[in-house]
Design an enzyme around this catalytic site. Structure first.
Site, PDB file in Angstrom:
ATOM      1  N   ARG A   1      30.884  47.221  40.627  1.00  0.00           N
ATOM      2  CA  ARG A   1      29.828  47.660  41.547  1.00  0.00           C
ATOM      3  C   ARG A   1      30.020  49.134  41.921  1.00  0.00           C
ATOM      4  NH1 ARG A   1      30.201  43.298  46.109  1.00  0.00           N
ATOM      5  NH2 ARG A   1      32.276  43.652  45.364  1.00  0.00           N
TER       6      ARG A   1
ATOM      7  N   ARG B   1      35.494  32.786  37.990  1.00  0.00           N
ATOM      8  CA  ARG B   1      34.823  31.581  38.477  1.00  0.00           C
ATOM      9  C   ARG B   1      33.882  31.052  37.404  1.00  0.00           C
ATOM     10  NH1 ARG B   1      37.999  30.922  41.758  1.00  0.00           N
ATOM     11  NH2 ARG B   1      37.828  30.785  44.017  1.00  0.00           N
TER      12      ARG B   1
ATOM     13  N   GLY C   1      44.906  29.953  37.181  1.00  0.00           N
ATOM     14  CA  GLY C   1      45.159  31.402  37.234  1.00  0.00           C
ATOM     15  C   GLY C   1      46.277  31.793  38.175  1.00  0.00           C
TER      16      GLY C   1
ATOM     17  N   HIS D   1      41.891  25.899  35.363  1.00  0.00           N
ATOM     18  CA  HIS D   1      41.882  26.710  36.601  1.00  0.00           C
ATOM     19  C   HIS D   1      43.295  26.852  37.190  1.00  0.00           C
ATOM     20  CE1 HIS D   1      39.076  28.109  40.072  1.00  0.00           C
ATOM     21  NE2 HIS D   1      40.205  28.809  40.050  1.00  0.00           N
TER      22      HIS D   1
ATOM     23  N   GLU E   1      33.214  22.606  36.835  1.00  0.00           N
ATOM     24  CA  GLU E   1      34.570  22.082  36.661  1.00  0.00           C
ATOM     25  C   GLU E   1      34.881  21.052  37.753  1.00  0.00           C
ATOM     26  OE1 GLU E   1      36.477  26.014  36.996  1.00  0.00           O
ATOM     27  OE2 GLU E   1      37.460  25.310  38.821  1.00  0.00           O
TER      28      GLU E   1
HETATM   29  C1  DGY Z   1      41.423  31.700  43.831  1.00  0.00           C
HETATM   30  O1  DGY Z   1      42.326  31.881  44.642  1.00  0.00           O
HETATM   31  O2  DGY Z   1      40.263  32.055  44.041  1.00  0.00           O
HETATM   32  C2  DGY Z   1      41.784  31.002  42.580  1.00  0.00           C
HETATM   33  O3  DGY Z   1      40.746  30.959  41.670  1.00  0.00           O
HETATM   34  C3  DGY Z   1      42.238  29.613  42.903  1.00  0.00           C
HETATM   35  O4  DGY Z   1      41.137  28.875  43.284  1.00  0.00           O
END
Ligand code: DGY
Length: 334
Positions: free
Chosen positions: A178, A239, A288, A286, A268
């Site tokens: 952005r 996401r 991460g 998920h 998901e």
């Molecule tokens: C976050 O912290 O947003 C990660 O994706 C875990 O949900």
């Protein structure tokens, strides 16, 4: 009387112990995903709630839980929290930025490398017992070192990925965001600001690290995929919903892009069947931010925010990562 708080999912015992020093705590040791009505029922009489990224904290839920004063999430992404509705009702909302940056960047890089070098695909081949001989082009993928890294979304995690690419793998970095980074930061990362279209056309490996909102829905769809190089990889660690999963499944099936690495999915934990069928893809559920030290730090930060907002005496202070600190004046007056 200590305020009552609800912890919506199972967390580490030391986190609950910390909360119990300040609050009456109801936990979810069975780690059930409570249906909405059940969550609302359990939130009656609760001043605070510890949430993850999956419990929707929307205007209707807030209206049904009039005792709530603090919604504190252990996730950095907060698209499940209606911050404007929280502010309107004088509810403090917080997320957990910063503590998961490097861990999440690690996974982004791992997925990108695994997609480029066909790690999952070749492992599946080996496990099926199909490895009987060498071939000159067997699982020949694309290089990561020296290739152009395109980063969509250049916040903390985007910058951590850029640093890995530029300093560790000699990758020229292009980014779209952005707003542009400070020139000194651009210079440190060797990162060049470009339009989204240029990024799609020039990048060998694209990593998405954009927050989800209605305006970023399907940021990558069929049109964007058609602009990518046929050898390029696409990694999403941000996401589900940022990528049109059906369009991506088709592009992978038709080999219109090289490969993908996905940690997040539309709808998901259900995953689009076309993605499950694709060979040129690396899929993780998920995870991460899922290293133990990082998950502990995220949970502790949510607790810091709850204690700062609802604790008594000296423990009450400005919550470290409030999303709407403007409600604090109203909270302390109540
Ligand atoms: C976050 O912290 O947003 C990660 O994706 C875990 O949900």
């Amino acid at each position: 009387m200590k305020p009552h708080v609800l912890v919506s999912r199972r967390v580490f015992p030391e986190i609950v112990a910390r909360l119990r020093e300040h609050f009456e705590v109801e936990t979810n040791d069975a780690d059930e995903v409570w249906p909405r009505a059940e969550l609302i029922r359990r939130l009656q009489g609760k001043a605070g709630v510890f949430v993850t990224s999956s419990e929707p904290m929307d205007a209707d839920l807030l209206a049904a839980c009039p005792d709530l004063k603090a919604v504190c999430s252990m996730a950095v992404g907060y698209n499940n929290i209606d911050v404007a509705a929280c502010t309107k009702r004088g509810v403090l909302a917080s997320n957990a930025p910063g503590v998961l940056t490097e861990t999440t960047a690690d996974l982004g890089f791992a997925l990108m490398m695994a997609a480029a070098r066909r790690v999952s695909e070749s492992e599946r081949f080996l496990r099926r017992g199909e490895w009987t001989r060498w071939a000159v082009d067997m699982f020949a993928g694309s290089d990561v070192h020296g290739a152009t890294l395109g980063i969509l979304g250049m916040g903390r995690i985007g910058q951590a990925i850029a640093r890995r690419g530029a300093l560790g793998f000699s990758m020229p970095v292009v980014y779209h965001n952005r707003s542009r980074l400070d020139p000194a930061v651009e210079a440190e990362l060797g990162a060049r600001y470009v339009s989204k279209d240029v990024l799609l056309r020039e990048s060998d490996h694209i990593v998405i690290v954009v927050p989800y909102s209605p305006s970023s829905h399907h940021l990558i769809g069929a049109a964007e995929l058609s602009m990518m190089k046929p050898t390029a990889t696409l990694t999403n660690i941000a996401r589900g919903g940022l990528v049109d999963d059906a369009a991506l499944a088709e592009a992978l099936r038709d080999k219109r892009i090289g490969a993908a690495g996905l940690d997040v999915f539309e709808g998901e934990p259900t995953v689009h069947p076309g993605l499950l069928e694709a060979s040129n893809i690396v899929l993780t559920p998920h995870i991460g931010s899922a290293s133990l030290p990082t998950r502990r730090a995220m949970a502790n930060l949510a607790v810091d925010n709850l204690i700062a907002t609802l604790g008594s005496g000296a423990s009450r202070r400005v919550p470290p990562t409030a999303l709407n600190p403007e409600v604090l004046g109203r909270l302390s007056a109540s």
